[in-house]
Structures are given as C-alpha cells and as structure tokens.
Enzyme design. Sequence first.
Site, mmCIF file in Angstrom:
data_model
loop_
_atom_site.group_PDB
_atom_site.id
_atom_site.type_symbol
_atom_site.label_atom_id
_atom_site.label_comp_id
_atom_site.label_asym_id
_atom_site.label_seq_id
_atom_site.Cartn_x
_atom_site.Cartn_y
_atom_site.Cartn_z
ATOM 1 N N ASN A 193 -9.392 -9.253 -5.278
ATOM 2 C CA ASN A 193 -9.773 -8.633 -4.006
ATOM 3 C C ASN A 193 -10.110 -7.159 -4.236
ATOM 4 O O ASN A 193 -9.658 -6.547 -5.203
ATOM 5 C CB ASN A 193 -8.624 -8.753 -2.998
ATOM 6 N N ASP A 229 1.659 -10.784 -0.765
ATOM 7 C CA ASP A 229 1.882 -9.442 -0.199
ATOM 8 C C ASP A 229 0.527 -8.755 -0.040
ATOM 9 O O ASP A 229 -0.144 -8.450 -1.027
ATOM 10 C CB ASP A 229 2.770 -8.609 -1.123
ATOM 11 N N LEU A 230 0.125 -8.527 1.189
ATOM 12 C CA LEU A 230 -1.214 -8.020 1.485
ATOM 13 C C LEU A 230 -1.521 -6.731 0.722
ATOM 14 O O LEU A 230 -0.794 -5.736 0.846
ATOM 15 C CB LEU A 230 -1.351 -7.788 2.990
ATOM 16 N N ASP A 231 -2.602 -6.776 -0.065
ATOM 17 C CA ASP A 231 -3.110 -5.607 -0.794
ATOM 18 C C ASP A 231 -2.078 -4.986 -1.734
ATOM 19 O O ASP A 231 -2.111 -3.794 -2.016
ATOM 20 C CB ASP A 231 -3.618 -4.538 0.185
ATOM 21 N N GLU A 232 -1.150 -5.803 -2.239
ATOM 22 C CA GLU A 232 -0.119 -5.275 -3.132
ATOM 23 C C GLU A 232 -0.047 -6.047 -4.448
ATOM 24 O O GLU A 232 0.937 -5.951 -5.178
ATOM 25 C CB GLU A 232 1.244 -5.290 -2.431
#
EC number: 3.5.1.10
Length: 286
Positions: A193, A229-232
């Site tokens: 991403n 974990d969103l954007d992690e």
Amino acid sequence: MKNKPSYILKVSCPGRVGIVAAIGNFMADRGCFIKELHQFDDLDSGRFFSTIEFVFEGERTFSVEQLKAAFEVTALRFEMDWEIHDTTERAKVLIMVSKYDHCLRDLLYRRATGELHIDITAIVSNHEDLRGMAEHEGIDYIHLPVTKETKPEQEARLLEIVESTGTELVVLARYMQVLSDSLSKQLAGRCINIHHSFLPGFKGAKPYYQAYDRGVKLIGATAHYVTGDLDEGPIIEQMVDRVNHSHDALRLTQIGRDMEAQALARAVKYHVSHRVFLNGLRTVVF
C-alpha cells in the site's frame, strides 16, 4: 556471461558462523558465478539475510530444479528459509485503484519502459473512473463496487481473481478502501500500500489540506506491506520533501502525489526483484 540469464538465491536463517562460506562453496562446486551478493546480520533478532545473484559459468549439465534439490542439504543444515528465482520471469501483479490515477499512470509507464519487470494480471477498482486507462493498455479492468453490505462478497471475489490469475503481488495504488483483517492476513507479505506520511500525521479526507492548515514543514509518502493495523505494516520505502509557508494546499498535493508515485514504484521494484525480507515488524531491503 553478460547475456546469460541470472538467478537470485534469497535466504534467511538464524545467524551463525559459516553460512556465507557454505553458500559460496556450493555455488563454486556447481560452476555458478556470483554477480552480486548482499548480506545482513540482525543482531537484535539473531537472523541472517542474504540475496545472491548468480549465472551458470560454462555449459550447464543439470537443471535449476536439480540445483534446488541439491541446495536442500545446505538449507537444512542452517535452517534456511530460501527461494531461487529466475530473473527473466516477470512477476504477476494485480493493481487496485479508486479514482486517483497518478500512481497507476506511473506504474504503467515504468512497466512500458521496462523499469518494472512485471505483467499486470488485472486492474481492480471500486469505481469506473480509470477504466479507459486500463483498456488503452489492453489490461482487464474489473469493477468491484464496495459497500458495507457487499464488502465480504467483493473481497471473496478479489481472492478468486488473485488465485485464478496466478497473481503474486497485489498493489494498492491509492485504493481508497480499508481491507478487512481477514483479507489482510490472507495477503500478508504480498500486498503493498501507499499513503501520505506527515509529521504530524493527518488521517481522513484531504490530508494535504490538513497539512496546509497546520503549516507543516515536511511532507512525505510511505510504501508498506498491508496488515490488519491500518497504515502500520512493515515499511519498504519512504520519501520526504521540505516545504514552507509559500506552498498552498494545491502545491502540497502535487508534491505529495509525485512522492507517492515514486515511493510505490520503488517498493514494487524491490519486491518483484526479490530484494525485500520481512523481519518482524520491519523489513530488510537490499
């Protein structure tokens, strides 16, 4: 040996004495010329990581499959996780988009120029906006509109597409939907991403406008593996640029989009070149 096809041996294992010597001796005994070697010992995790690019010197009397079978002895001795890849083979990549086109355009351009050695199996989107771009390139464009009610069904359909096309890597090129925990786990280590990364971070709509309102001095972009974990997820590549009070929100957006495209393309290139290792929450990138 310039025109001979090359191969990459990718290895990770517990760190100990003799690994490089064992690999080198194995290669030498079979007439493999090492073109390039990278290695890293992570003293914190106690793991060793290496990529070795090699070609066969002289006439080869055995197949790559036979080479792999022979290497298994060394691999077992050092408890290796390993792969051998033919660098002439193109990686099969599926790209997911929404309405923004800058990352997709950049990936298509780098593919056309040969910078990215990939075959695009399909472009999947929750909108119809970028269909023309895909069709111009002769790439299948699959519209999977997502609502709260249809999300499980559409994610199942996406996995079917990944499976049926032999896709090896999924790239979220500004795909503006959050993947479920279940899908993120099923695509672990093979889904990249891209997102903006500011100091401080701005979540939600129009992040560059939020950044302008706060008078930021640095903006950037981060390409990472997708996790629940969103954007992690583990970071593969990052870019930053210094800005100042003279940059309005539109200019910040333009600079940000350029960095997003570059960071994503680099991350994809590293992955399909077999240069990235997962190392817990981090990555090793050669």
